[in-house]
Design a protein around this motif. Structure first.
Motif, short mmCIF file in Angstrom:
data_model
loop_
_atom_site.label_atom_id
_atom_site.label_comp_id
_atom_site.label_asym_id
_atom_site.label_seq_id
_atom_site.Cartn_x
_atom_site.Cartn_y
_atom_site.Cartn_z
N UNK A 187 0.78 -1.29 0.07
CA UNK A 187 -0.04 -0.04 -0.05
C UNK A 187 1.00 1.29 -0.01
N UNK A 188 1.95 1.20 0.69
CA UNK A 188 2.77 2.37 0.68
C UNK A 188 3.47 2.56 -0.51
N UNK A 189 3.60 1.62 -1.30
CA UNK A 189 4.40 1.73 -2.57
C UNK A 189 3.46 2.43 -3.66
N UNK A 193 4.78 6.06 -4.82
CA UNK A 193 5.43 5.37 -6.04
C UNK A 193 6.75 5.96 -6.25
N UNK A 194 7.02 7.34 -6.20
CA UNK A 194 8.07 7.79 -6.61
C UNK A 194 9.46 7.61 -5.53
N UNK A 219 12.37 -0.65 6.33
CA UNK A 219 12.29 0.39 7.47
C UNK A 219 11.61 1.42 6.98
N UNK A 220 11.78 1.78 5.66
CA UNK A 220 11.02 2.97 5.08
C UNK A 220 9.51 2.53 4.65
N UNK A 221 8.99 1.37 4.88
CA UNK A 221 7.71 1.03 4.97
C UNK A 221 7.17 0.43 3.38
N UNK A 222 8.48 -0.10 2.65
CA UNK A 222 8.25 -0.57 1.42
C UNK A 222 8.43 -1.97 1.24
#
Length: 693
Positions: A187-189, A193-194, A219-222
Motif C-alpha cells: 500500500x505504501x508503494x 510510488x516515486x 524500514x521505510x515501509x516499502x
C-alpha cells in the motif's frame, strides 16, 4: 658467442630468478607460483597484459586489477563464443576466478542488452555482487531471493510456497480495492510510488544483496521485491536463482518487468552441474498423504452440494493409493505405479476419469478460496485445489519422459510422485534464444555429458575444460587399490581396512582433515571403529556451516566427518587452506532403485551406449570430485586428496575424472604406503619452505 645463463620467471608477477635460485626452490617467494623459463613466462605475461589492456580500454577493469593467466584464457574463449551467439560450456576448477572472468567476457559487449546471472545457492550470489561492486562499470544491478524470503511480513513465513503466492496476491488485490486485510508495505508503494522507486534505484546502484535491500526498504515501509521489480527496466543486471530463468511462468514475468526479450539478454549460469537435476525436479511434482487428510478436513469445514462427491474422490486416493501403499511398502521402498489403473479406480467408483476428478477437485478448491475471501479469512488457499493441480499433471504427464511412483520417505510419509527424466525441454529454448550464454562450474567433466543433458543438439556449442591454476606440486592425489564400497564387499574386514587407512592418513597429515562417506550409515559404522587423537566434528542434519569453520580455524588438529553430496561437501568454501587433506570413502552412487533404472533406460534411448554413464556414473563422479575439491580453494592452497575405492582406477570410470586427476593420480597398495606418500609430500613442502628463508 658465449651462451647466456638460463633464467626463470614467475608467470604471475614476472619476478626473475637465477638457475641457482630455481634449484633451491621452484616457487616464487612473493606469490608462491611455480617458476618456468623466462622466455615462456614473458610470452604468457605479454599475452595476458595485452588482454588486460583491451578490457581496461572499455573502462571496466581498474588499472591496478590483477588478472591471472587462466582467467584471461577463460575471458578470451568465452568472449569469442558470445560474439558468435553460441553457448559456452566451461569446466573451470576453483581458483581460476571464473565469476570475474565471466563478467569480463560479457560486460565489454553488453551495449544495449541486459545480463541475467543465475545460481543455485546464495553463496554464488554474494561472489558476483562483490565482483560487480569492484569493477568500474557504473552499472546497476538487482538481485532476488524467492519472493517469500524477501517478504517483510514475517508472520507469513509459515505458509507453503504455493499458499504464500495466493496470500500475497490477495493482499495486493485488497490494496488496489482498499479492502481489509491488506499489505501495508505494498500500500505504501501505491501511495509513495516515486519515493519507493528512487529508494529502489539507490539499492540497485549500490548493488545491494537482497537481504540488504529488504532491510533498507522495509524500514521505510516499502516492499523491496515489488519496488525492485518496478525499476528493472532501468537496470542492466539481474541476479536470481535458477527459477527466475528456467521456470517459464516466473521467467516470462521477469522479462516483462525487465523490458527485454531473451534475444536481448546475455546469460551466465553458475554451478551449472546442478542444472540437469534441477530442471528434472522443476518438471516433477509430488503429493503426500498428509495433504489428502487436510483436504478431507477442508470438505467438512466448507460444505456445499459437491462436498460428498469430493470426499469420495479423495477417499479413492486414500484407500486405493496411500493406505494400500502403507500396507505393502517396506521402509523407504519405491515402486512404480500405473496412472491408468488409478484413473480406472475413479471410473469404477465414481464413473469419471482421473482427469475429470482432478478438474472437479480444482473447481471445489476455487469455491473454497472464494468463501475464504468473502469471510475475510487470514488464509486463502485450498488443499483440494492443490490436489487437483497435482492430479492434472499426474495424468497428463505420461510417456517415456516421465515415471509415476509411490514411496515411503525417510519421514515415514507416503508420497505419490510424477518425475521427469529430461530437463532439456525447459533449458534448450532458453539457451538457444539468448544473445549468448555462459554455462560454467568448477566441475563439468566431461563437458560433452552436460552439453547433451541440457541441449537437444551439439551445434553452436563451445566446450572448454580448463587446467587448475595451482601448481601440481601443491597437491597429491592418491587412490587405494585394496578397498571398495561395492555393496557385496562391505564385510567386517573391509570396514577394518577403511579404519586403518583413515588412521594412517590422520597420523601422516599435517593439519585439519576431512573424511567424506557415501552415506550417513556408512559414516557412523566406520567412524565408530576409528581411533585418533584429533578432535572429532561429525556432520548431522542440524550441523551449521559457520560453526564447522569456526572449529576448524580454532585449531589444526580436527577431523571432519561428512557425507558426499551433503552440505559440508558441496557449495561450501574452507578458506585459508584450513583443510590439508580430504578423504573420500567409496564412490557415492545413487541408490539403485526403480527410478534410477528407468532414468538409465531413458538416457540409453536418447544417447545409445551412454545411459549408464549419464544416469549413474557421472553424478557419482561429480559428488566425489566436489567433496575432494574442498581442500584446494585457491591457487596457493596445498593439500592431499585420497580416494578409498579401487573402482576409481578402472579405465571407464577414470576417464570421467578431471584431466589433471587422470594424469596425477597415484595408486597405493596399503594404509602404510598411503601414509608414506602423504608424509613425503609434506616433508618435501617443509624442505622447500626452509630453502625459501
Amino acid at each position: 658467442m658465449r651462451e647466456l645463463p638460463q633464467t626463470y620467471a614467475c608467470r604471475s608477477c614476472g619476478r626473475i630468478y637465477s638457475s641457482e635460485e630455481y634449484e633451491n626452490s621452484r616457487f616464487c617467494i612473493d606469490c608462491g607460483t611455480y617458476l618456468i623459463s623466462e622466455g615462456k613466462a614473458s610470452k604468457l605475461l605479454r599475452g595476458n597484459r595485452q588482454g588486460v589492456k583491451k578490457i581496461q580500454k572499455k573502462g571496466i577493469l581498474p588499472d591496478n586489477y590483477e588478472i591471472r593467466k587462466e582467467q584471461m584464457e577463460f575471458i578470451q574463449e568465452a568472449t569469442k563464443t558470445l560474439k558468435n551467439k553460441e553457448v559456452f560450456v566451461g569446466s573451470a576448477p576453483c581458483g581460476i576466478g571464473k565469476s570475474l572472468a565471466s563478467l569480463l567476457a560479457v560486460l565489454p559487449q553488453l551495449e544495449e542488452n541486459k545480463l541475467m546471472i543465475c545460481f543455485r545457492t546464495r553463496s554464488q550470489l554474494h561472489i558476483y555482487l562483490k565482483e560487480l561492486r569492484a569493477l568500474s562499470t557504473g552499472l546497476s544491478a538487482v538481485s532476488f531471493f524467492s519472493k517469500q524470503d524477501m517478504c517483510p511480513l514475517k508472520a507469513k513465513g509459515d505458509l507453503s510456497y504455493i499458499d504464500f503466492f495466493e496470500e500475497c496476491k490477495r493482499l495486493k488485490d485488497n490494496c488496489e480495492s482498499s479492502t481489509k486485510p491488506f499489505c501495508r508495505f505494498y500500500m505504501n508503494i501505491l501511495r509513495g510510488k516515486r519515493e519507493a522507486e528512487e529508494l529502489a534505484l539507490d539499492c540497485a546502484r549500490m548493488i545491494l544483496a537482497p537481504e540488504q535491500s529488504v532491510e533498507l526498504m522495509s524500514r521505510r515501509g516499502f516492499c523491496a521485491h515489488e519496488a525492485l521489480k518496478r525499476i528493472l527496466p532501468k537496470v542492466e543486471v539481474f541476479l536470481g536463482t535458477y527459477h527466475y530463468v528456467f521456470d517459464p511462468r516466473i521467467r516470462d514475468s521477469l522479462l516483462k518487468s525487465f523490458g527485454v526479450s531473451l534475444s536481448k539478454t546475455f546469460l551466465i549460469v553458475d554451478e551449472a552441474h546442478n542444472l540437469p537435476a534441477f530442471t528434472r525436479e522443476l518438471l516433477s511434482d509430488q503429493l503426500t498423504e498428509g495433504t489428502v487428510e487436510r483436504a478431507l478436513k477442508e470438505t467438512e469445514i466448507f460444505e456445499n452440494e459437491s462436498s460428498g462427491s469430493i470426499r469420495e474422490h479423495l477417499n479413492v486416493l486414500m484407500e486405493e493409493v496411500f493406505q494400500h501403499a502403507r500396507q505393502t511398502l517396506s521402509n523407504e521402498c519405491l515402486r512404480e505405479v500405473n496412472t491408468q489403473e488409478i484413473s480406472d479406480f475413479y471410473k469404477s467408483r465414481k464413473g469419471v476419469s482421473g482427469l475429470e476428478a482432478a478438474a472437479m477437485l480444482k473447481e471445489y478448491g476455487e469455491s473454497v478460496k472464494e468463501r475464504q475471501l468473502k469471510s475475510g479469512s487470514e488464509r486463502v488457499a485450498s488443499y483440494n485445489y492443490r490436489i487437483g493441480t497435482f492430479l492434472e499433471s499426474f495424468f497428463k504427464d505420461v510417456g517415456s519422459k516421465y515415471i509415476h511412483l509411490i514411496e515411503r520417505d525417510q519421514r515415514d510419509r507416503i508420497v505419490l510422485e510424477v518425475r521427469s527424466f529430461d530437463g532439456r525441454e525447459v533449458v534448450d529454448p532458453v539457451l538457444r534464444e539468448t544473445r549468448g550464454t555462459i554455462l560454467m562450474s568448477g566441475f563439468l567433466s566431461p563437458p560433452t555429458v552436460y552439453r547433451d543433458l541440457l541441449l537437444h543438439s551439439p551445434d553452436n556449442v563451445c566446450l572448454k575444460e580448463f587446467a587448475p591454476p595451482f601448481p601440481p606440486e601443491n597437491r597429491l592425489i592418491l587412490a587405494a587399490e585394496d578397498v571398495s564400497s561395492e555393496f557385496k564387499r562391505r564385510t567386517d574386514s573391509m570396514f577394518e581396512n577403511w579404519k586403518s587407512y583413515v588412521e594412517a592418513i590422520s597420523n601422516a597429515t599435517q593439519g585439519n582433515m576431512a573424511v567424506f562417506f557415501t552415506s550417513y550409515g556408512l559414516m557412523r559404522k566406520v567412524v565408530s571403529l576409528i581411533r585418533t587423537s584429533r578432535r572429532l566434528i561429525m556432520e548431522e542434519p542440524s550441523t551449521k556451516r559457520n560453526e564447522v569453520i569456526e572449529r576448524l580455524t580454532s585449531s589444526s588438529n580436527n577431523v571432519l566427518y561428512g557425507v558426499m553430496g551433503a552440505k559440508l561437501s558441496e557449495g561450501m568454501d574452507y578458506p585459508g587452506n584450513v583443510l590439508k587433506c580430504t578423504v573420500a570413502v567409496g564412490l557415492p552412487y545413487a541408490t539403485w532403485d526403480t527410478y534410477q533404472r528407468s532414468l538409465m533406460e531413458y538416457l540409453e534411448q536418447q544417447f545409445p551406449g551412454n545411459g549408464r554413464t549419464y544416469a549413474y556414473l557421472t553424478p557419482a563422479i561429480l559428488r566425489l570430485v566436489q567433496a575432494c575439491g574442498r581442500v584446494h580453494r585457491s591457487a596457493e592452497d596445498r593439500g592431499c586428496i585420497v580416494i578409498l575405492d579401487e573402482r576409481i582406477t578402472h579405465p571407464h570410470i577414470r576417464r570421467l575424472l578431471p584431466s589433471y586427476y587422470q594424469k596425477e593420480m597415484i595408486t597405493v597398495k596399503s594404509p602404510s604406503d598411503c601414509a608414506e606418500r602423504i608424509a613425503g609430500f609434506w616433508n618435501a613442502r617443509h624442505m622447500k619452505s626452509e630453502n625459501l628463508r
